[in-house]
Design a protein around this motif. Structure first.
Motif, PDB file in Angstrom:
ATOM      1  N   UNK A  60       0.801  -1.219   0.000  1.00  0.00           N
ATOM      2  CA  UNK A  60       0.000   0.000   0.000  1.00  0.00           C
ATOM      3  C   UNK A  60       0.839   1.277   0.000  1.00  0.00           C
ATOM      4  N   UNK A  61       1.955   1.293   0.680  1.00  0.00           N
ATOM      5  CA  UNK A  61       2.773   2.501   0.767  1.00  0.00           C
ATOM      6  C   UNK A  61       3.842   2.534  -0.332  1.00  0.00           C
ATOM      7  N   UNK A  62       4.575   1.453  -0.467  1.00  0.00           N
ATOM      8  CA  UNK A  62       5.721   1.413  -1.390  1.00  0.00           C
ATOM      9  C   UNK A  62       5.376   0.887  -2.777  1.00  0.00           C
ATOM     10  N   UNK A  63       4.178   0.354  -2.915  1.00  0.00           N
ATOM     11  CA  UNK A  63       3.737  -0.256  -4.169  1.00  0.00           C
ATOM     12  C   UNK A  63       4.696  -1.369  -4.612  1.00  0.00           C
ATOM     13  N   UNK A  64       5.021  -2.228  -3.670  1.00  0.00           N
ATOM     14  CA  UNK A  64       5.837  -3.403  -3.978  1.00  0.00           C
ATOM     15  C   UNK A  64       4.903  -4.479  -4.501  1.00  0.00           C
ATOM     16  N   UNK A  65       5.148  -4.943  -5.724  1.00  0.00           N
ATOM     17  CA  UNK A  65       4.216  -5.883  -6.336  1.00  0.00           C
ATOM     18  C   UNK A  65       4.520  -7.341  -6.039  1.00  0.00           C
ATOM     19  N   UNK A  66       5.563  -7.601  -5.310  1.00  0.00           N
ATOM     20  CA  UNK A  66       5.870  -8.981  -4.929  1.00  0.00           C
ATOM     21  C   UNK A  66       7.237  -9.077  -4.299  1.00  0.00           C
ATOM     22  N   UNK A  67       7.422 -10.132  -3.531  1.00  0.00           N
ATOM     23  CA  UNK A  67       8.737 -10.397  -2.967  1.00  0.00           C
ATOM     24  C   UNK A  67       9.683 -10.839  -4.076  1.00  0.00           C
ATOM     25  N   UNK A  68      10.953 -10.832  -3.787  1.00  0.00           N
ATOM     26  CA  UNK A  68      11.968 -11.181  -4.778  1.00  0.00           C
ATOM     27  C   UNK A  68      11.721 -12.566  -5.381  1.00  0.00           C
ATOM     28  N   UNK A  69      11.322 -13.517  -4.538  1.00  0.00           N
ATOM     29  CA  UNK A  69      11.092 -14.883  -5.011  1.00  0.00           C
ATOM     30  C   UNK A  69       9.968 -14.919  -6.052  1.00  0.00           C
ATOM     31  N   UNK A  70       8.877 -14.212  -5.764  1.00  0.00           N
ATOM     32  CA  UNK A  70       7.727 -14.167  -6.671  1.00  0.00           C
ATOM     33  C   UNK A  70       8.121 -13.495  -7.984  1.00  0.00           C
ATOM     34  N   UNK A  71       8.879 -12.412  -7.906  1.00  0.00           N
ATOM     35  CA  UNK A  71       9.296 -11.705  -9.112  1.00  0.00           C
ATOM     36  C   UNK A  71      10.226 -12.564  -9.972  1.00  0.00           C
TER      37      UNK A  71
END
Length: 118
Positions: A60-71
């Motif tokens: 919600x704050x940083x707009x991180x779309x996934x953890x490194x593993x998922x990416x």
């Protein structure tokens, strides 16, 4: 062997902890994902929280779309089947990341850097 890296244009590093996941496919191709943010912050919204708590703030704050593993799994696609994932910058893969890796066919997650490319 080639390396493909997933980091969208305009993304930046997580200010709390940089995590890198490298999937080494059975054919030697490497797929690298990070925990990049589309809206990097100078101070972490999860500051002071224990590991594993407050991940919703990453989205919600940083707009991180996934953890490194998922990416990494996203870009590896079918190459993930039978591959090994190496995780740097963290001491473990969280349960959702373990499930994602398993569903993609990753056979092992190793905490530490991948071996040197041949």
């Amino acid at each position: 062997m080639s390396t493909q890296i997933y980091a969208p244009e305009g993304s930046g590093p997580c200010c709390k902890q940089t995590v890198k996941a490298t999937i080494v496919a059975t054919d030697g191709i490497r797929f690298v994902g990070t925990n990049h943010c589309m809206r990097p912050q100078s101070t972490c919204a999860r500051e002071g929280m224990p590991t594993g708590v407050g991940y919703e703030l990453c989205k919600s704050v940083c707009e991180q779309d996934g953890h490194a593993e998922v990416n990494a799994v996203r870009i590896a696609a079918d190459h993930a089947r039978g591959a090994t994932l190496y995780l740097e910058g963290h001491t473990y893969a969280c349960q959702p990341c373990q499930k994602t890796a398993s569903a993609a066919g990753i056979v092992e997650i190793i905490v530490g850097p991948p071996p040197q490319a041949a």
